[in-house]
Design a protein around this motif. Structure first.
Motif, PDB file in Angstrom:
ATOM      1  N   UNK A 190      35.037  52.746  51.191  1.00 48.15           N
ATOM      2  CA  UNK A 190      34.170  53.057  52.324  1.00 48.15           C
ATOM      3  C   UNK A 190      33.541  51.791  52.887  1.00 48.15           C
ATOM      4  N   UNK A 191      33.065  50.926  52.014  1.00 43.24           N
ATOM      5  CA  UNK A 191      32.490  49.654  52.469  1.00 43.24           C
ATOM      6  C   UNK A 191      33.543  48.817  53.196  1.00 43.24           C
ATOM      7  N   UNK A 192      34.736  48.799  52.638  1.00 42.93           N
ATOM      8  CA  UNK A 192      35.810  47.989  53.202  1.00 42.93           C
ATOM      9  C   UNK A 192      36.162  48.464  54.615  1.00 42.93           C
ATOM     10  N   UNK A 193      36.212  49.777  54.798  1.00 37.66           N
ATOM     11  CA  UNK A 193      36.536  50.318  56.110  1.00 37.66           C
ATOM     12  C   UNK A 193      35.442  50.037  57.142  1.00 37.66           C
ATOM     13  N   UNK A 194      34.250  49.710  56.644  1.00 41.37           N
ATOM     14  CA  UNK A 194      33.144  49.400  57.544  1.00 41.37           C
ATOM     15  C   UNK A 194      32.864  47.902  57.621  1.00 41.37           C
ATOM     16  N   UNK A 195      33.844  47.105  57.178  1.00 50.29           N
ATOM     17  CA  UNK A 195      33.738  45.655  57.312  1.00 50.29           C
ATOM     18  C   UNK A 195      32.868  44.961  56.288  1.00 50.29           C
ATOM     19  N   UNK A 196      32.495  45.647  55.228  1.00 53.94           N
ATOM     20  CA  UNK A 196      31.695  45.029  54.169  1.00 53.94           C
ATOM     21  C   UNK A 196      32.604  44.766  52.979  1.00 53.94           C
ATOM     22  N   UNK A 197      33.054  43.517  52.860  1.00 56.17           N
ATOM     23  CA  UNK A 197      34.068  43.187  51.851  1.00 56.17           C
ATOM     24  C   UNK A 197      33.518  42.473  50.625  1.00 56.17           C
ATOM     25  N   UNK A 198      32.313  41.955  50.691  1.00 57.91           N
ATOM     26  CA  UNK A 198      31.767  41.202  49.553  1.00 57.91           C
ATOM     27  C   UNK A 198      30.456  41.823  49.078  1.00 57.91           C
ATOM     28  N   UNK A 199      30.140  41.657  47.792  1.00 52.74           N
ATOM     29  CA  UNK A 199      28.872  42.181  47.279  1.00 52.74           C
ATOM     30  C   UNK A 199      27.660  41.651  48.030  1.00 52.74           C
ATOM     31  N   UNK A 200      27.706  40.390  48.453  1.00 49.87           N
ATOM     32  CA  UNK A 200      26.576  39.815  49.189  1.00 49.87           C
ATOM     33  C   UNK A 200      26.344  40.545  50.511  1.00 49.87           C
ATOM     34  N   UNK A 201      27.453  40.892  51.199  1.00 49.67           N
ATOM     35  CA  UNK A 201      27.337  41.632  52.454  1.00 49.67           C
ATOM     36  C   UNK A 201      26.801  43.046  52.206  1.00 49.67           C
ATOM     37  N   UNK A 202      27.301  43.676  51.147  1.00 48.63           N
ATOM     38  CA  UNK A 202      26.911  45.044  50.835  1.00 48.63           C
ATOM     39  C   UNK A 202      25.416  45.125  50.498  1.00 48.63           C
ATOM     40  N   UNK A 203      24.914  44.102  49.824  1.00 48.56           N
ATOM     41  CA  UNK A 203      23.500  44.084  49.449  1.00 48.56           C
ATOM     42  C   UNK A 203      22.571  44.095  50.665  1.00 48.56           C
ATOM     43  N   UNK A 204      23.090  43.666  51.807  1.00 44.60           N
ATOM     44  CA  UNK A 204      22.264  43.605  53.019  1.00 44.60           C
ATOM     45  C   UNK A 204      22.228  44.939  53.771  1.00 44.60           C
ATOM     46  N   UNK A 205      23.040  45.890  53.346  1.00 42.64           N
ATOM     47  CA  UNK A 205      23.068  47.192  54.027  1.00 42.64           C
ATOM     48  C   UNK A 205      21.725  47.905  53.844  1.00 42.64           C
ATOM     49  N   UNK A 206      21.165  48.486  54.923  1.00 38.42           N
ATOM     50  CA  UNK A 206      19.877  49.177  54.829  1.00 38.42           C
ATOM     51  C   UNK A 206      19.940  50.364  53.860  1.00 38.42           C
ATOM     52  N   UNK A 207      18.877  50.566  53.119  1.00 37.91           N
ATOM     53  CA  UNK A 207      18.824  51.654  52.146  1.00 37.91           C
ATOM     54  C   UNK A 207      19.043  53.004  52.822  1.00 37.91           C
ATOM     55  N   UNK A 208      18.441  53.194  53.988  1.00 40.38           N
ATOM     56  CA  UNK A 208      18.575  54.469  54.697  1.00 40.38           C
ATOM     57  C   UNK A 208      20.033  54.738  55.074  1.00 40.38           C
ATOM     58  N   UNK A 209      20.749  53.679  55.446  1.00 42.60           N
ATOM     59  CA  UNK A 209      22.161  53.827  55.819  1.00 42.60           C
ATOM     60  C   UNK A 209      22.996  54.206  54.602  1.00 42.60           C
ATOM     61  N   UNK A 210      22.717  53.579  53.469  1.00 40.91           N
ATOM     62  CA  UNK A 210      23.439  53.911  52.238  1.00 40.91           C
ATOM     63  C   UNK A 210      23.203  55.365  51.862  1.00 40.91           C
ATOM     64  N   UNK A 211      21.986  55.813  52.036  1.00 42.39           N
ATOM     65  CA  UNK A 211      21.657  57.193  51.679  1.00 42.39           C
ATOM     66  C   UNK A 211      22.369  58.189  52.587  1.00 42.39           C
ATOM     67  N   UNK A 212      22.455  57.871  53.884  1.00 43.60           N
ATOM     68  CA  UNK A 212      23.084  58.793  54.822  1.00 43.60           C
ATOM     69  C   UNK A 212      24.592  58.843  54.638  1.00 43.60           C
ATOM     70  N   UNK A 213      25.200  57.720  54.268  1.00 48.56           N
ATOM     71  CA  UNK A 213      26.656  57.667  54.100  1.00 48.56           C
ATOM     72  C   UNK A 213      27.097  58.285  52.776  1.00 48.56           C
ATOM     73  N   UNK A 214      26.401  57.936  51.693  1.00 48.85           N
ATOM     74  CA  UNK A 214      26.846  58.361  50.364  1.00 48.85           C
ATOM     75  C   UNK A 214      26.061  59.548  49.796  1.00 48.85           C
ATOM     76  N   UNK A 215      24.913  59.838  50.366  1.00 48.43           N
ATOM     77  CA  UNK A 215      24.127  60.964  49.892  1.00 48.43           C
ATOM     78  C   UNK A 215      23.494  60.761  48.529  1.00 48.43           C
ATOM     79  N   UNK A 216      23.456  59.526  48.051  1.00 46.37           N
ATOM     80  CA  UNK A 216      22.873  59.245  46.735  1.00 46.37           C
ATOM     81  C   UNK A 216      21.355  59.139  46.833  1.00 46.37           C
TER      82      UNK A 216
END
Length: 223
Positions: free
Chosen positions: A84-110
């Motif tokens: 899912x991250x890869x399809x949204x252009x987030x390929x590295x852990x450093x990039x993923x760490x910058x994703x907003x918490x609210x966005x992570x919650x809405x996408x993954x429901x965690x």
């Protein structure tokens, strides 16, 4: 031998202090936010790698689901998450760490996300010794509020998973032993086995300072 008057006075003054020191409880972590949030599901983000080993992030995240699931939590499947991250252009852990918490919650429901940093991963070869070490720190973040619910660290080395024994004496024997250990570590990628132990220690569930038990655990609510 009788105590002098001064010695008795000093002893009497010291006893209350000693008793206080012995009975003062050690302050543990504050679980107030954790208990209030009551997370049921966890998104394990790919660990940020601060080591020279390019396999560190992959090697550790592969071991992190098990202790969390055993502790009573639903863990978002890592393969699905990474794709899912890869399809949204987030390929590295450093990039993923910058994703907003609210966005992570809405996408993954965690309910919460686990942020991890690796500070040691791989074999260290010295003249007379060789050791494989994995060390990481993590924090669990509430994806609804952004609050840190828990933080911890874990480390393990090759001694925790067993090292080859070579019967040889003297300085030559030590050099041979170190060389054999290094060869075994390189051929078997012992870091993966050491990462397993490190992950279990890092994400331990239960007292005195581990994660609280999740809702799928029979011990839920007892800590």
């Amino acid at each position: 031998m009788k105590l002098s008057h001064l010695a008795r006075l000093c002893l009497c003054a010291a006893l209350p202090l000693m008793a206080t020191a012995c009975t003062t409880p050690v302050k543990g972590p504050d679980y107030t936010a954790f208990r209030s949030a009551k997370p049921r599901s966890i998104l394990v983000l790919p660990p940020v790698n601060h080591t020279p080993d390019v396999n560190a992030s992959t090697g550790l995240i592969a071991q992190m689901t098990h202790p969390l699931a055993e502790g009573g939590y639903y863990v978002v499947p890592v393969a699905v998450e990474i794709e899912t991250f890869r399809q949204n252009g987030l390929d590295t852990p450093d990039d993923i760490m910058q994703a907003p918490a609210a966005k992570l919650q809405s996408v993954f429901g965690a309910d919460a996300a686990l942020y991890t940093t690796i500070t040691a991963y791989g074999s260290v070869y010295q003249v007379l010794s060789s050791n494989t070490v994995v060390t990481a720190t993590s924090k669990l973040v509430d994806l609804k509020t952004g609050s840190v619910l828990w933080s911890g660290s874990g480390t393990a080395n090759s001694g925790d998973v067993g090292d080859p024994q070579v019967a040889a004496g003297g300085i030559i024997g030590l050099l041979v032993t170190a060389a054999v250990k290094q060869a075994v570590h390189n051929l078997t990628d012992q870091s993966f086995d050491v990462a397993h132990v490190a992950a279990e220690r890092l994400l331990r569930v239960g007292p005195p300072d581990g994660l609280l038990y999740g809702p799928r655990s029979v011990k839920y609510g007892t800590d």
